[in-house]
Design an enzyme around this catalytic site. Structure first.
Site, mmCIF file in Angstrom:
data_model
loop_
_atom_site.group_PDB
_atom_site.id
_atom_site.type_symbol
_atom_site.label_atom_id
_atom_site.label_comp_id
_atom_site.label_asym_id
_atom_site.label_seq_id
_atom_site.Cartn_x
_atom_site.Cartn_y
_atom_site.Cartn_z
ATOM 1 C CB THR A 51 8.149 -1.916 -9.018
ATOM 2 O OG1 THR A 51 7.705 -3.279 -9.047
ATOM 3 C CG2 THR A 51 8.807 -1.594 -10.336
ATOM 4 N N GLY B 185 4.665 -5.742 -7.366
ATOM 5 C CA GLY B 185 3.723 -4.657 -7.130
ATOM 6 C C GLY B 185 4.349 -3.292 -7.286
ATOM 7 C CB VAL B 186 2.737 0.067 -7.347
ATOM 8 C CG1 VAL B 186 3.177 1.519 -7.481
ATOM 9 C CG2 VAL B 186 1.744 -0.278 -8.446
ATOM 10 C CG ASP B 187 3.589 0.044 -2.417
ATOM 11 O OD1 ASP B 187 3.243 0.992 -3.140
ATOM 12 O OD2 ASP B 187 2.852 -0.453 -1.554
ATOM 13 C CB SER C 56 5.814 -8.027 -4.202
ATOM 14 O OG SER C 56 5.388 -6.722 -4.571
ATOM 15 C CB CYS D 151 -12.730 18.649 15.353
ATOM 16 S SG CYS D 151 -14.266 17.925 15.992
ATOM 17 C CG HIS E 93 -13.558 17.041 10.741
ATOM 18 N ND1 HIS E 93 -12.420 16.530 11.311
ATOM 19 C CD2 HIS E 93 -14.533 16.919 11.678
ATOM 20 C CE1 HIS E 93 -12.696 16.100 12.538
ATOM 21 N NE2 HIS E 93 -13.974 16.330 12.787
ATOM 22 C CD GLU F 45 -10.073 16.653 8.583
ATOM 23 O OE1 GLU F 45 -10.248 15.999 9.624
ATOM 24 O OE2 GLU F 45 -10.144 17.899 8.541
#
Length: 509
Positions: free
Chosen positions: A227, A223-225, A221, A79, A167, A169
């Site tokens: 852990t 949470g996923v991140d 926390s 683009c 685009h 993507e």
């Protein structure tokens, strides 16, 4: 030569999507602002130029220095990138006569071109521009057109330089992934060798070398991140990792004890710290959302600093920062004004003399989950919905009191448990309840009530950048509403939020 791809960001809303599509091909890529090229451009095997909200004809348009790239590296200009190459290389870019936005179909595709292999005439593409390429740059060969855009794709002879006006993507470009595969794997000869397993092996080796025998403190926390970051660090340094899980009094119902129990079986060295009273006392009387965030961030750092001092010779702070946070903090126009104060990017207060280690800083959220799965983490843990850093503080609109927290915890528990019991939890990316600063009239039995209203929110998304509200079954919403009103004292009205992001955000504050 490493199999890395460099994406130069010109400020397009779609730049992260380019990275995601490239990663889906098992190819590692990095996004850098066009005006801050990495020192080691030679380490990248191919380069992609993103779109941009600017016009190449504008005085404030991005003007990158491509001298080290063009002709030396396979280059794909998307683009704005395609218009830039045309405008400054003997072509002509002018305002479009017709609206060139949305779906279009290729009406011409040059035969025998590797770039368009397995892509045929009629393929749907997504346009998003107000300028158009009237004349191709010097040495260019047209590769594709649509009915309205004659120069939809071209290449430069005697270079591995390709340009497209659409685009690839974006989901609506049906053969976009194929086009990226043709360019990266077939033309640029980039090997698709970046997998969750290879990431784990490379990251653990890198962490071992970087940290050595030093001790690392990491704030979990639940949470996923955080852990997945903890498990990666544990693989690298074992008992030298010290995890701290702080109860700020704003977690979900029974979450502090439940998460600590979940960590017990993972071999992690975790200490639980209940500082709920300290947080709630500090928040008393504060109604401003950013004010609440700052108080929570300040108290968390104080508590965390107190605890880290109890760990002798701790040298590093581990964080679960992920790539969208990093990209926001190094955007083309400088750090984004929208980045929230509870994000970890940007380091630590000066008084915390710890170096930062962020094993996930180059991963998107779904990639973090895939890495966790490759390390055989509990699927239930990996499937946990994201939960905001400030917790229920930004789901209680207005000031925070222990009574309000208790009400919202009960409402939230009914909603989340209901999603799980009805097989809906894994179909939702994030869900929660919001306690509104609104009281409404109701009737319970023969009595008139004047109590609180709560809003339920459930969205589907890939990484939180955009999100659609989830069309939960009416029967489920009816059952949940009845349960909340009957079981939670202080609530007499339940509403469901049907706003998408954009323009609404996922959280209300």
């Amino acid at each position: 030569m490493q199999n890395n791809v460099l994406i130069l960001d010109f400020g397009s809303q779609y730049t992260q999507l380019i990275a995601r599509r490239v990663r889906e091909l098992n190819i590692y890529c990095e996004i850098h602002p066009y005006n801050n090229l990495p020192e080691n451009v030679s380490d990248f095997k191919a380069v992609i130029l993103s779109g941009s909200p600017f016009s190449v004809r504008g005085e404030d348009a991005p003007h990158p220095d491509l001298s080290a790239i063009r002709g030396n590296k396979p280059l794909l200009a998307v683009c704005y990138g395609a218009q830039y190459l045309a405008h400054f290389s003997g072509g002509e870019v002018a305002p479009s006569n017709t609206r060139e936005y949305g779906r279009a179909n290729l009406s011409f595709v040059q035969k025998g071109e590797q770039f368009f292999e397995n892509i045929t005439k009629g393929s749907q593409v997504w346009m998003s521009h107000s300028d158009t390429i009237k004349k191709l740059p010097t040495g260019a060969v047209r590769l594709a057109s649509t009915e309205d855009v004659e120069n939809a794709a071209y290449r430069i002879e005697n270079e591995q330089t390709y340009a497209i006006q659409f685009h690839p993507e974006v989901y609506h470009s049906t053969d976009g992934k194929q086009l990226l595969e043709n360019f990266l794997i077939k033309i640029a000869d980039v090997q698709p060798d970046w997998t969750p397993d290879s990431f784990v092996d490379a990251t653990v080796a890198e962490l071992k070398e970087k940290i050595g025998n030093d001790k690392v403190v990491l704030g979990l926390s639940g949470g996923v991140d955080s852990t997945v970051a903890a498990v990666l660090l544990h693989k690298a340094i074992g008992e030298n990792l010290h995890c701290i899980f702080v109860n700020n009094g704003l977690l979900r119902k029974n979450e502090f004890s439940a998460v600590l129990k979940q960590y017990e079986g993972m071999g992690l060295n975790v200490k639980g710290v209940d500082a709920s009273a300290r947080f709630l006392d500090a928040l008393a009387g504060e109604s401003d959302p950013e004010g609440k965030r700052k108080i929570i961030g300040k108290i968390f750092i104080e508590v965390f600093d107190d605890e880290s001092h109890k760990i002798e010779d701790a040298k590093w702070l581990g964080q679960g920062t992920i790539y969208p946070d990093v990209i926001e903090s190094i955007s083309v126009n400088g750090p984004s004004a929208t980045i929230k104060s509870h994000h970890n990017v940007g380091g630590l207060p000066d008084f915390m003399k710890l170096k930062v280690v962020e094993p996930l800083r180059m991963l998107f959220k779904d990639e973090v989950r895939r890495v966790g799965a490759s390390m055989e983490l509990d699927p239930e843990l990996l499937g946990r919905h994201p939960f905001p850093g400030p917790g229920l503080a930004i789901r209680i609109l207005g000031d925070i009191t222990p009574e309000k927290v208790a009400i919202l915890q009960e409402v939230d528990a009914i909603f989340i448990n209901g999603l799980k019991e009805n097989g809906l939890y894994n179909k939702v990316w994030q869900a929660g309840a919001i306690l509104l600063p609104v009281q409404s009239v109701g009737v319970m039995g023969d009595e008139r009530t004047y109590e609180n209203c709560v809003a339920l929110r459930a969205v589907e998304s890939t990484d939180g950048m955009t999100a659609d509200w989830v069309n939960l079954p009416y029967e489920f919403l009816q059952k949940t509403s009845n349960a909340i009103i009957n079981k939670v004292k202080g609530v007499n009205r339940v509403v469901y939020d049907i706003s998408s992001k954009p323009p609404a955000t996922i959280e209300w504050e």
